[in-house]
Design a protein around this motif. Structure first.
Motif, PDB file in Angstrom:
ATOM      1  N   ASP A  56       5.689   4.596  -9.413  1.00  0.00           N
ATOM      2  CA  ASP A  56       5.846   5.924  -9.707  1.00  0.00           C
ATOM      3  C   ASP A  56       7.036   6.303  -8.884  1.00  0.00           C
ATOM      4  N   TYR A  57       7.136   6.172  -7.621  1.00  0.00           N
ATOM      5  CA  TYR A  57       8.378   6.526  -6.732  1.00  0.00           C
ATOM      6  C   TYR A  57       9.764   5.928  -7.337  1.00  0.00           C
ATOM      7  N   GLU A  58       9.617   4.996  -7.770  1.00  0.00           N
ATOM      8  CA  GLU A  58      10.799   4.234  -8.378  1.00  0.00           C
ATOM      9  C   GLU A  58      11.210   4.838  -9.678  1.00  0.00           C
ATOM     10  N   LYS A  59      10.322   5.241 -10.587  1.00  0.00           N
ATOM     11  CA  LYS A  59      10.553   5.977 -11.761  1.00  0.00           C
ATOM     12  C   LYS A  59      10.927   7.439 -11.471  1.00  0.00           C
ATOM     13  N   ARG A  60      10.494   7.934 -10.441  1.00  0.00           N
ATOM     14  CA  ARG A  60      11.043   9.234 -10.274  1.00  0.00           C
ATOM     15  C   ARG A  60      12.115   9.269  -9.253  1.00  0.00           C
ATOM     16  N   ASN A  61      12.571   8.019  -8.867  1.00  0.00           N
ATOM     17  CA  ASN A  61      13.790   8.063  -8.147  1.00  0.00           C
ATOM     18  C   ASN A  61      13.456   8.569  -6.559  1.00  0.00           C
ATOM     19  N   VAL A  62      12.051   8.655  -6.270  1.00  0.00           N
ATOM     20  CA  VAL A  62      11.851   9.023  -4.946  1.00  0.00           C
ATOM     21  C   VAL A  62      12.177   8.098  -3.860  1.00  0.00           C
ATOM     22  N   PRO A  63      12.880   8.414  -2.627  1.00  0.00           N
ATOM     23  CA  PRO A  63      12.816   7.414  -1.733  1.00  0.00           C
ATOM     24  C   PRO A  63      11.835   6.765  -1.196  1.00  0.00           C
ATOM     25  N   ILE A  64      11.732   5.540  -1.035  1.00  0.00           N
ATOM     26  CA  ILE A  64      10.661   4.680  -0.395  1.00  0.00           C
ATOM     27  C   ILE A  64      10.684   4.316   0.950  1.00  0.00           C
ATOM     28  N   PRO A  65       9.645   5.145   1.766  1.00  0.00           N
ATOM     29  CA  PRO A  65       9.921   4.936   3.282  1.00  0.00           C
ATOM     30  C   PRO A  65       9.859   3.367   3.733  1.00  0.00           C
ATOM     31  N   GLY A  66      10.379   3.128   5.024  1.00  0.00           N
ATOM     32  CA  GLY A  66      10.309   1.826   5.336  1.00  0.00           C
ATOM     33  C   GLY A  66       8.684   1.675   5.903  1.00  0.00           C
ATOM     34  N   PRO A  67       8.433   0.358   5.872  1.00  0.00           N
ATOM     35  CA  PRO A  67       6.923   0.534   6.289  1.00  0.00           C
ATOM     36  C   PRO A  67       6.782   0.435   7.969  1.00  0.00           C
ATOM     37  N   THR A  68       5.837   0.975   8.342  1.00  0.00           N
ATOM     38  CA  THR A  68       5.717   1.027   9.733  1.00  0.00           C
ATOM     39  C   THR A  68       5.202  -0.418  10.319  1.00  0.00           C
ATOM     40  N   PRO A  69       5.777  -0.953  11.306  1.00  0.00           N
ATOM     41  CA  PRO A  69       4.991  -2.231  11.831  1.00  0.00           C
ATOM     42  C   PRO A  69       3.634  -1.904  12.191  1.00  0.00           C
ATOM     43  N   ILE A  70       2.761  -3.038  11.732  1.00  0.00           N
ATOM     44  CA  ILE A  70       1.462  -3.083  12.081  1.00  0.00           C
ATOM     45  C   ILE A  70       1.074  -2.739  13.451  1.00  0.00           C
ATOM     46  N   LYS A  71       1.707  -3.180  14.505  1.00  0.00           N
ATOM     47  CA  LYS A  71       1.482  -2.831  15.810  1.00  0.00           C
ATOM     48  C   LYS A  71       1.249  -1.439  16.232  1.00  0.00           C
ATOM     49  N   GLU A  72       2.021  -0.642  15.382  1.00  0.00           N
ATOM     50  CA  GLU A  72       2.071   0.626  15.688  1.00  0.00           C
ATOM     51  C   GLU A  72       0.790   1.738  14.812  1.00  0.00           C
ATOM     52  N   ILE A  73       0.096   0.969  14.180  1.00  0.00           N
ATOM     53  CA  ILE A  73      -0.954   1.771  13.531  1.00  0.00           C
ATOM     54  C   ILE A  73      -2.208   1.863  14.432  1.00  0.00           C
ATOM     55  N   ARG A  74      -2.668   2.782  14.616  1.00  0.00           N
ATOM     56  CA  ARG A  74      -3.601   3.141  15.512  1.00  0.00           C
ATOM     57  C   ARG A  74      -5.250   3.116  14.870  1.00  0.00           C
ATOM     58  N   CYS A  75      -5.857   2.420  15.261  1.00  0.00           N
ATOM     59  CA  CYS A  75      -7.225   2.226  14.553  1.00  0.00           C
ATOM     60  C   CYS A  75      -8.473   2.523  15.362  1.00  0.00           C
ATOM     61  N   GLU A  76      -9.393   3.299  14.676  1.00  0.00           N
ATOM     62  CA  GLU A  76     -10.694   3.782  15.501  1.00  0.00           C
ATOM     63  C   GLU A  76     -11.567   2.447  15.423  1.00  0.00           C
ATOM     64  N   GLU A  77     -12.886   2.600  16.030  1.00  0.00           N
ATOM     65  CA  GLU A  77     -13.772   1.769  16.318  1.00  0.00           C
ATOM     66  C   GLU A  77     -14.077   0.984  14.784  1.00  0.00           C
ATOM     67  N   ASN A  78     -14.225   1.749  13.644  1.00  0.00           N
ATOM     68  CA  ASN A  78     -14.742   1.340  12.365  1.00  0.00           C
ATOM     69  C   ASN A  78     -13.497   1.142  11.437  1.00  0.00           C
ATOM     70  N   GLU A  79     -12.133   0.835  11.754  1.00  0.00           N
ATOM     71  CA  GLU A  79     -11.158   0.566  11.192  1.00  0.00           C
ATOM     72  C   GLU A  79     -10.443  -0.450  11.730  1.00  0.00           C
TER      73      GLU A  79
END
Length: 164
Positions: A56-79
């Motif tokens: 859908d982003y491609e079709k609408r020419n919406v800029p696709i953000p770069g992915p965040t490195p997984i080590k920067e994703i904060r997780c809670e106890e059940n995540e």
């Protein structure tokens, strides 16, 4: 419209719910989330929704953000966080640029039609969650962006970019 043939990898945040379901959201993509019963189904659905949203982003020419490195994703106890791979190539071949991703809004202030037990439970869970923002109505204030970062719905890097 030219056919896109890109593969993408984005980190997803998987949250184990009490009922054996896993909710999944992509911190870099505000409008990309799903759920599945068990890990296998949630991973399969995450791959599917990621592909559809990026198509859908491609079709609408919406800029696709770069992915965040997984080590920067904060997780809670059940995540837990995991990368999800998706490709839009097959979607472009299948839909030839004609498919549209439909987004639904639920207004909890109005009465709802009769629902199944499962639907009622899912809506109750939604009521307790923070507000989801989409591309047409992104978070506007620093407080809204901070809330999105705090609950893992947005990476700190993406929040910083939006503040600039």
């Amino acid at each position: 419209m030219p056919m896109k043939k890109k593969k993408y990898v984005f980190p997803a945040l998987f949250r184990e719910e009490e009922n054996g379901w896993y909710t999944v959201n992509f911190p870099d993509l505000d409008d990309c989330f799903t759920a599945g019963k068990g890990i296998a189904q949630s991973i399969k659905r995450a791959k599917s929704i990621l592909g559809l949203v990026l198509y859908d982003y491609e079709k609408r020419n919406v800029p696709i953000p770069g992915p965040t490195p997984i080590k920067e994703i904060r997780c809670e106890e059940n995540e837990f966080a995991s990368y999800v791979l998706a490709s839009t190539k097959k979607l472009w071949k299948k839909y030839k640029g004609t498919a549209q991703v439909v987004r639904y809004e639920v207004d909890f202030s109005k009465p709802l039609p009769p629902l199944t037990k499962k639907q009622k439970k899912m809506l109750e869970e939604l009521k307790e969650r923070p507000i989801q923002f989409d591309k047409d109505c992104p978070p506007q204030t620093e407080e809204e962006l901070s809330q999105m970062v705090r609950v893992g719905r947005l990476s700190e890097r993406t929040a910083q970019e939006r503040l600039q």
